[in-house]
Design an enzyme around this catalytic site. Structure first.
Site, mmCIF file in Angstrom:
data_model
loop_
_atom_site.group_PDB
_atom_site.id
_atom_site.type_symbol
_atom_site.label_atom_id
_atom_site.label_comp_id
_atom_site.label_asym_id
_atom_site.label_seq_id
_atom_site.Cartn_x
_atom_site.Cartn_y
_atom_site.Cartn_z
ATOM 1 N N GLU A 29 5.887 -1.033 -5.907
ATOM 2 C CA GLU A 29 5.577 -0.165 -4.774
ATOM 3 C C GLU A 29 5.708 -0.963 -3.472
ATOM 4 O O GLU A 29 5.022 -1.965 -3.293
ATOM 5 C CB GLU A 29 4.154 0.383 -4.929
ATOM 6 N N LEU A 58 4.832 5.726 -6.655
ATOM 7 C CA LEU A 58 3.487 5.248 -6.992
ATOM 8 C C LEU A 58 3.170 5.683 -8.412
ATOM 9 O O LEU A 58 2.430 6.631 -8.632
ATOM 10 C CB LEU A 58 2.460 5.822 -6.018
ATOM 11 N N ALA A 59 3.757 5.020 -9.373
ATOM 12 C CA ALA A 59 3.582 5.435 -10.767
ATOM 13 C C ALA A 59 3.735 4.199 -11.652
ATOM 14 O O ALA A 59 4.839 3.836 -12.050
ATOM 15 C CB ALA A 59 4.607 6.504 -11.140
ATOM 16 N N GLU A 60 2.625 3.558 -11.944
ATOM 17 C CA GLU A 60 2.676 2.299 -12.677
ATOM 18 C C GLU A 60 3.258 2.473 -14.068
ATOM 19 O O GLU A 60 3.960 1.591 -14.581
ATOM 20 C CB GLU A 60 1.272 1.679 -12.767
ATOM 21 N N GLN A 82 0.805 -3.237 -7.284
ATOM 22 C CA GLN A 82 0.381 -3.567 -5.926
ATOM 23 C C GLN A 82 -1.009 -4.215 -5.934
ATOM 24 O O GLN A 82 -1.255 -5.182 -5.222
ATOM 25 C CB GLN A 82 0.376 -2.305 -5.064
ATOM 26 N N PHE A 83 -1.887 -3.666 -6.744
ATOM 27 C CA PHE A 83 -3.158 -4.304 -7.060
ATOM 28 C C PHE A 83 -3.305 -4.266 -8.575
ATOM 29 O O PHE A 83 -2.926 -3.283 -9.209
ATOM 30 C CB PHE A 83 -4.337 -3.560 -6.416
ATOM 31 N N ASP A 85 -5.705 -3.692 -10.259
ATOM 32 C CA ASP A 85 -6.549 -2.573 -10.679
ATOM 33 C C ASP A 85 -5.719 -1.361 -11.120
ATOM 34 O O ASP A 85 -6.148 -0.571 -11.948
ATOM 35 C CB ASP A 85 -7.448 -2.153 -9.517
ATOM 36 N N HIS A 127 -9.991 -2.524 -5.840
ATOM 37 C CA HIS A 127 -9.027 -3.517 -5.356
ATOM 38 C C HIS A 127 -9.508 -4.950 -5.579
ATOM 39 O O HIS A 127 -9.062 -5.859 -4.909
ATOM 40 C CB HIS A 127 -8.753 -3.313 -3.865
#
Lengths: 321, 464
Positions: A29, A58-60, A82-83, A85, A127
């Site tokens: 991302e 935005l789709a891990e 991105q994080f 988490d 985060h």
């Protein structure tokens, strides 16, 4: 030898691998035009082009799943969460697909997933987490966690070249706080532990940011000789190095920034209890984050995450025992 | 309290060390420049230690006392109540209620965690198992020791009650044992002391190491036995890899072969004269005589593997070499180790040639500089521990060979000698015992005795 921050070392590792090997590419991302949320891939899109520095939705689950497919086809993707988490959204792809692909189908899944993790900067409960233990528990995945700039680079290069899926836990709070001499050019750091400081009276076992906490906490303890062992790799876990330190020191404090229950340190403590029993001169002591979400409030966060004083206190207690 | 008040003075302790206190129970009274107030216990437990005496003034935030929160109420104090947990266990109805509400239980757990973290400064958790209270429960003289202390005591045969403890509550720590050992003469079992000062040239019991010192096969992390002991352990040492390897080879040999030992006496007076003339030790002469005798008894110059006996044209002579204490490893404790380099086609060498080869092999063995080919393929082995003065030994056969010759000390002894006229006289001669272990699967005792007799005859008639 140039001095780099932990973050620059990570960028350097990826840049070198991408220059040397066309199969290596990054995706995630905002890693492209924006250069990544933490600017780890700043300038990458200009050098390597958008095909090798791919912005994703935005789709891990899609990011990791795509990476797995590319790896099976022979590429060497580096996927950024991105994080860390957010990796829970890609959990199934990692645990059920990547981790078991070789076991089920004999196919190598040569992916590296970068997970900016850890707290200490008021990132709040979404985060600041340290999710490494989830993946330690899942067969087929390797998990590494550097504490220094030099190791960040070497471990990342090693991870990119490793034919297995490797989760690279990079600690956000170290990104710009930790600097060090980093060798030029490519080098691999083995997935083994490192003695960060030699000692004889007690060993503190830690990884990631907690290595620095442990070093600071035990720098001056009335002349006590405290060893600090930096695990560097959680899977594979360097059991030999752990047991060697315990045999020498006979007293152990295991530090986790992660929530205490079933954390990496729990495995370390269990290992010691089983294989170093006759060398112990006191209980195996753990310092970890209690099993609560990481608070947003700076005061509460400090109360929850292991601090230098917490580690020092635990070490003092055990030294006196 | 901390906002406007900087320090306070303890006026009274309402609880004493050893007392049971409930959470929020008043345990002390303090006086500050603004107000006088009570101090309440932040947690239930046993008052373990009072750190600030009555009359002392300390800063806000200082630890006043320690409460052992892991302690349990005992019978000693009539004021003690039983904890809720015990009540729940004793009353099934109530326990059922507790079990039903897991959410609340979890929330409570989290709250406690938070509280514990927040109040660390005032109620440090003490390491549980052996708080003074716990060790007092053991009664007079009953001390508890950690695993490492117990192990060291067993290894050094120590009476732990003689060692002063400097840990919490007089606990004996590893450091105390090490300090105690430092003050003792170095004689304890397991230290490997008593090694001879001077090292003889060769040593007994040749373990032919089939695969060179192969690393012990084991899963890396799964070692119950430690690999390398720290120097600080002062005497507790695991076997070196070489010792482990030798041990396996020796046990395997005894398990495999039907080992018998035959001993023949030999007069080496002539050999002594001959070796002096050549400037060599006994060994190369005995080796040369053995080689010649083996040529007459090929059944002993052989290997037995399974059901197959292989005899050899040439004599490939193994010589056991002690690595003694020159081995550059930290093989503390038992130390040493040995290796059996092989002289191939030894029948082609003279006594002087053998002497030179043996010297070379021994030196390189001790420098760890032998090639794998030099330690395999032997057909017969000689071992020679006689330098220590031992006179008889029963060596272990170097598998898969069928015999091993052990040469012992040469000693001057009065013996009966017969002159050419058949008259007997007592004379002082240089005597030795030739001891040979052999494998009864491959040969019988008569052959072993005939071989040894032939060897002794050859030595006794050695040309000077």
């Amino acid at each position: 030898m140039p001095t780099m921050t932990y973050l620059q070392a990570i960028s350097d590792a990826m840049r070198l691998e991408m220059r040397a090997d066309e199969r290596v590419f990054v995706m995630g991302e905002d890693v492209g035009v924006f250069g990544g949320a933490f600017k780890v891939t700043d300038g990458f899109v200009d050098e390597f082009g958008p095909e090798r520095v791919m912005d994703t939705p935005l789709a891990e689950s899609a990011i990791i799943g795509t990476a797995i497919g590319a790896a099976v086809e022979g590429l060497r993707p580096i996927a950024e969460m991105q994080f860390s988490d957010f990796v829970s959204c890609g959990f199934d792809q990692l645990v059920n697909v990547a981790g078991k692909m070789f076991y089920r189908q004999g196919l190598s899944v040569n992916i590296t997933v970068r997970l900016p993790s850890g707290g200490g900067f008021s990132g709040g409960p979404f985060h600041s987490q340290n999710p490494e233990a989830w993946f330690m528990h899942s067969p087929g995945l390797k998990v590494v966690a550097p504490s220094t700039a030099e190791d960040a680079k070497g471990l990342l290069i090693k991870a990119v070249r490793d034919p297995n899926p490797v989760l690279f836990m990079e600690h956000k709070h170290l990104y710009r706080r930790v600097k060090g001499d980093v060798p030029e050019g490519s080098y691999e750091t083995e997935f083994r532990a490192r003695v960060a400081r030699e000692g004889t009276d007690l060993v503190v076992i830690a990884y990631g940011a907690m290595v620095h906490t442990a070093l600071e906490a035990t720098a001056d303890l009335d002349g006590a000789s405290v060893e600090v062992l930096d695990l560097r790799s959680l899977v594979p876990l360097d059991e030999e190095a752990i047991l060697a330190s315990v045999r020498k020191c006979s007293k152990v404090v295991v530090v986790d920034e992660a929530n205490q229950m079933c954390a990496a340190g729990a495995q370390v403590a269990a290992l010691i209890a089983q294989y170093a029993w006759e060398d112990l001169d006191g209980p195996v002591v753990r310092v970890a984050t209690p099993d609560v979400p990481i608070p947003f409030s700076p005061t509460l966060e400090q109360a929850v995450l292991p601090q230098v004083d917490d580690v020092r206190e635990a070490v003092r207690e055990l030294l006196e025992y | 309290m901390g906002v406007s008040v900087a320090e306070g003075t303890v006026v009274e302790w309402k609880k004493q060390v050893g007392d049971w206190v409930e959470a929020d129970e008043v345990i002390a009274a303090i006086s500050t420049d603004k107000i006088d107030t009570d101090v309440e216990a932040p947690a239930a437990g046993r008052l373990q230690e009072i750190l600030v005496d009555v009359g002392s003034t300390v800063e806000v935030g200082a630890v006043l006392a320690l409460i052992a929160t892991d302690a349990k109420p005992g019978e000693a104090h009539s004021s003690e109540g039983t904890s809720e947990a015990e009540v729940a266990l004793e009353a099934p109805g109530e326990a059922g209620e507790l079990q039903g509400d897991t959410t609340e239980e979890h929330a409570t757990g989290s709250a406690q965690q938070g509280a514990a973290a927040a109040s660390t400064a005032s109620t440090p958790l003490r390491l549980g198992a052996s708080s003074p209270a716990a060790s007092q429960r053991l009664g007079p003289g009953g001390r508890r020791y950690s695993p490492v202390v117990m192990r060291m005591a067993a290894e050094h045969d120590l009476d732990l009650s003689q060692i002063e403890g400097t840990g919490r509550g007089g606990r004996v720590r590893k450091q105390d044992v090490l300090a105690y050992l430092d003050t003792q003469p170095t004689s304890s079992a397991g230290t490997g002391d008593g090694a001879p000062a001077a090292e003889p040239p060769m040593h007994i019991e040749s373990p032919y190491l089939p695969d060179a010192p192969a690393p012990a096969k084991r899963r890396t992390p799964r070692f119950g036995a430690p690999e390398a002991a720290p120097a600080a352990a002062a005497g507790a040492a695991p076997l070196s890899r070489m010792r482990q390897s030798i041990g396996r080879a020796m046990v395997e040999s005894l398990r495999t072969a039907a080992t018998c030992t035959t001993i023949v006496e030999a007069d080496l007076t002539r050999v002594d004269a001959a070796r002096r003339a050549l400037g060599v030790t006994y060994l190369p002469v005995i080796a040369r005589a053995t080689i010649e005798t083996l040529r007459e008894f090929p059944a002993l110059n052989a290997t037995l593997e399974g059901e197959t006996l292989t005899t050899y044209q040439g004599v490939h002579l193994g010589i056991a070499v002690s690595l003694g204490h020159t081995q550059p490893t930290s093989s503390a404790g038992t130390g040493g180790g040995l290796i059996v380099p092989v002289i191939r086609d030894a029948q082609e060498l003279s006594v002087e040639g053998l002497a030179a080869r043996i010297k070379d092999l021994a030196e390189r063995a001790r420098q760890n500089a032998l090639t794998p080919d030099e330690v395999r393929g032997g057909s017969f082995t000689i071992t020679n521990p006689g330098g220590y003065g031992s006179i008889i030994a029963t060596p272990v056969i170097n598998q898969p060979q069928v015999a091993i010759l052990d040469t012992e000390a040469v000693v001057k002894r009065p013996v009966v000698v017969t002159d050419e006229l058949g008259d007997d006289a007592i004379a002082i001669r240089r005597m030795t015992y030739l001891c040979m272990s052999w494998d009864h699967r491959a040969l019988d005792g008569a052959l072993a005795a005939r071989f040894l007799r032939a060897l002794a005859d050859r030595l006794e008639a050695w040309p000077v």
